[in-house]
Design a protein around this motif. Structure first.
Motif, short mmCIF file in Angstrom:
data_model
loop_
_atom_site.label_atom_id
_atom_site.label_comp_id
_atom_site.label_asym_id
_atom_site.label_seq_id
_atom_site.Cartn_x
_atom_site.Cartn_y
_atom_site.Cartn_z
N SER A 151 32.56 55.84 -15.33
CA SER A 151 32.74 55.95 -13.87
C SER A 151 32.80 57.41 -13.42
O SER A 151 33.37 58.26 -14.10
CB SER A 151 34.03 55.23 -13.46
OG SER A 151 34.32 55.49 -12.09
N PHE A 175 36.28 45.90 -6.61
CA PHE A 175 37.49 45.75 -7.41
C PHE A 175 37.52 44.32 -7.97
O PHE A 175 37.53 43.35 -7.20
CB PHE A 175 38.74 45.96 -6.55
CG PHE A 175 39.07 47.39 -6.26
CD1 PHE A 175 40.24 47.96 -6.72
CD2 PHE A 175 38.20 48.18 -5.50
CE1 PHE A 175 40.56 49.28 -6.43
CE2 PHE A 175 38.51 49.50 -5.21
CZ PHE A 175 39.70 50.06 -5.68
N LEU A 179 34.39 44.63 -16.15
CA LEU A 179 34.86 46.01 -15.97
C LEU A 179 34.36 46.86 -17.14
O LEU A 179 33.85 47.97 -16.95
CB LEU A 179 36.38 46.05 -15.90
CG LEU A 179 36.99 47.44 -15.69
CD1 LEU A 179 36.80 47.89 -14.25
CD2 LEU A 179 38.49 47.43 -16.03
N ALA A 186 30.87 47.75 -16.82
CA ALA A 186 30.58 48.52 -15.60
C ALA A 186 29.84 47.69 -14.55
O ALA A 186 29.05 48.21 -13.76
CB ALA A 186 29.79 49.78 -15.94
N TYR A 213 34.59 58.33 -11.04
CA TYR A 213 35.94 58.54 -10.52
C TYR A 213 36.87 58.98 -11.66
O TYR A 213 37.15 58.21 -12.58
CB TYR A 213 36.47 57.26 -9.88
CG TYR A 213 35.54 56.68 -8.84
CD1 TYR A 213 35.09 57.45 -7.77
CD2 TYR A 213 35.11 55.35 -8.92
CE1 TYR A 213 34.22 56.92 -6.81
CE2 TYR A 213 34.26 54.81 -7.96
CZ TYR A 213 33.82 55.60 -6.91
OH TYR A 213 32.97 55.09 -5.96
N ASP A 256 33.38 48.31 -10.12
CA ASP A 256 33.77 49.73 -10.07
C ASP A 256 35.21 50.00 -10.51
O ASP A 256 35.50 51.08 -11.02
CB ASP A 256 33.59 50.25 -8.64
CG ASP A 256 32.15 50.19 -8.18
OD1 ASP A 256 31.27 50.61 -8.96
OD2 ASP A 256 31.91 49.72 -7.05
N ALA A 257 36.10 49.04 -10.29
CA ALA A 257 37.51 49.28 -10.58
C ALA A 257 38.27 47.97 -10.67
O ALA A 257 37.73 46.90 -10.35
CB ALA A 257 38.13 50.17 -9.48
N LEU A 303 38.52 58.31 -6.30
CA LEU A 303 38.31 56.92 -5.89
C LEU A 303 38.51 56.77 -4.39
O LEU A 303 37.73 56.08 -3.72
CB LEU A 303 39.26 56.00 -6.65
CG LEU A 303 39.18 54.51 -6.32
CD1 LEU A 303 37.77 53.97 -6.55
CD2 LEU A 303 40.19 53.71 -7.15
N VAL A 348 39.09 52.14 -14.30
CA VAL A 348 37.66 52.16 -13.98
C VAL A 348 36.90 52.20 -15.30
O VAL A 348 37.46 52.55 -16.34
CB VAL A 348 37.28 53.38 -13.12
CG1 VAL A 348 37.96 53.33 -11.76
CG2 VAL A 348 37.62 54.69 -13.84
#
Length: 319
Positions: free
Chosen positions: A130, A151, A190, A193, A132, A196-197, A138, A126
Motif C-alpha cells: 500500500s 475498508f 486484504l 490487496a 499509505y 485498501d484497508a 490514509l 493496509v
C-alpha cells in the motif's frame, strides 16, 4: 421460636451444601458463534480451567446465527441456576440489539453479568504494498477520493465495521465499506490487496503484521500495545475518540443466585490469571480484564449507549 430457628438452620445448611456441590451436573458454556473464532477460543480455555477449579464437567455449545442473537436468546430462556452460561463478544451485548429488528432478548435486563474476561484493540492495517505508510497518508487519500478508499470488514455491524465508521466520523472523512461473511475472507482479500484497508482485532492480524504481509498504521486503543510497541495509537496521529476494544465476557440468565455467581466469578478470575493461561492469552494479543459483575454491568451500559448513538448517527443497518 426453637422450631423456627431449627428450620432456619436446616435451610441454611441445605443452601451451603447445595453451593458446595455446585456444579453437580454438566455446565454448558453457550458461544453464539461458530467454532474457531476468538470467542470460541476463550470459552474453551475457560471450560477447561473451570473444570479443574470447580470440578464437574464444563462443555462448550456453539449456537451461531443472526450476529450472535440466536445464542443470546437461548441463554435468556435457560434456567438461572448456573448450569447455562453465556460466553460472547461485545456484539450481542451492545451492538446487535441496535441493528437487528425483533431481537428476542433485552441485553441490559435479561442477563446477570459475571465478568469481562479479556479485551483486545482493533488495529488499522493496509496491504504490504500500500502507498499509505501512516494514518496521515490514509487520511489524505480519503480526502482526495471521498467514498472510494475501501475498508473490508467481517460483516455489517461488526466491531471492525463500526471501527471504520467511527474512524471516518472522528476524522471527517468517508470511505467505502466492503462487508464480508466473516473475518477470514476479509483478511484474505486484504492480504491480496483486493481492498485498501481494514480494522482487524489484534489477535486476528498480529502474525500477518509480524510476517510483513500487512502494514499496521495505528492502534485503536488509549495506549500503545506491547505486542506492537512501534505502532502509534490513532490519537497520537490526530484521530481522537476512535478507540475500539473488542471484548469477550461471561454472563448468565437473569436471576443467578448471588453465591453461585460469586463462586463462578472467583474461579473465572483465577483461571484467567493462571500463569500458563495468562502468558498464552497475552501472546495472542488479549489483555486480561477479569473485572467484577458490577464493573461489567456499568461498562456494558456505557458501551450500549455509545454504539447506539454511532449506529443511529451513521444510519448503519445489518443489511
Amino acid at each position: 421460636m426453637k422450631k423456627a430457628l431449627l428450620a432456619a438452620a436446616l435451610a441454611l445448611a441445605a443452601h451451603v451444601s447445595a453451593l458446595a456441590a455446585y456444579p453437580d451436573k454438566p455446565v454448558t458454556l453457550v458461544v453464539p458463534f461458530p467454532p474457531g473464532g476468538s470467542t470460541d477460543n476463550i470459552a474453551r480455555v475457560l471450560a477447561q480451567q473451570l473444570q479443574e477449579k470447580l470440578g464437574g464437567t464444563f462443555v462448550v455449545d456453539n449456537k451461531a446465527g443472526a450476529t450472535g442473537t440466536i445464542g443470546a436468546a437461548f441463554v435468556k430462556r435457560a434456567a438461572p441456576d448456573g448450569y447455562t452460561l453465556f460466553v460472547s463478544s461485545l456484539g450481542p451485548f451492545v451492538i446487535a440489539p441496535h441493528l437487528i429488528k425483533g431481537v428476542q432478548y433485552d441485553a441490559l435486563k435479561d442477563f446477570d453479568p459475571i465478568s469481562i474476561a479479556v479485551q483486545a484493540p482493533n488495529v488499522l492495517v493496509v496491504p504490504a504494498a500500500s502507498p499509505y505508510k501512516n494514518v496521515a497518508d490514509l487520511l489524505a487519500g480519503l480526502k482526495k477520493a471521498p467514498g472510494k478508499v475501501s475498508f473490508a470488514s467481517s460483516g455489517n455491524g461488526s466491531s471492525d465495521h463500526l471501527s471504520a465508521e467511527l474512524f471516518w466520523q472522528q476524522s471527517g472523512t468517508e470511505g467505502l465499506h466492503i462487508p464480508y461473511k466473516g473475518g477470514g475472507p476479509a483478511i484474505n482479500d486484504l492480504l491480496g490487496a483486493q481492498v485498501d484497508a481494514a480494522f482487524v482485532n489484534i489477535n486476528g492480524i498480529i502474525q500477518h503484521v509480524k510476517s510483513g504481509k500487512v502494514r499496521a498504521l495505528g492502534i485503536a486503543s488509549e495506549k500503545r500495545n506491547p505486542l506492537m510497541p512501534d505502532v502509534p495509537t490513532l490519537a497520537e496521529q490526530g484521530v481522537k475518540g476512535a478507540e475500539v476494544q473488542s471484548w469477550q465476557a461471561v454472563a448468565a440468565p437473569k436471576g443467578l443466585p448471588a453465591d453461585v455467581r460469586a463462586k463462578l466469578h472467583g474461579a473465572i478470575v483465577s483461571a484467567l490469571n493462571e500463569p500458563s493461561v495468562k502468558e498464552k492469552l497475552l501472546a495472542q494479543g488479549f489483555e486480561i480484564v477479569g473485572n467484577t459483575p458490577e464493573q461489567f454491568g456499568s461498562y456494558q451500559a456505557t458501551e450500549y449507549a455509545r454504539w447506539k448513538k454511532l449506529i443511529e448517527t451513521r444510519k448503519i443497518t445489518a443489511d
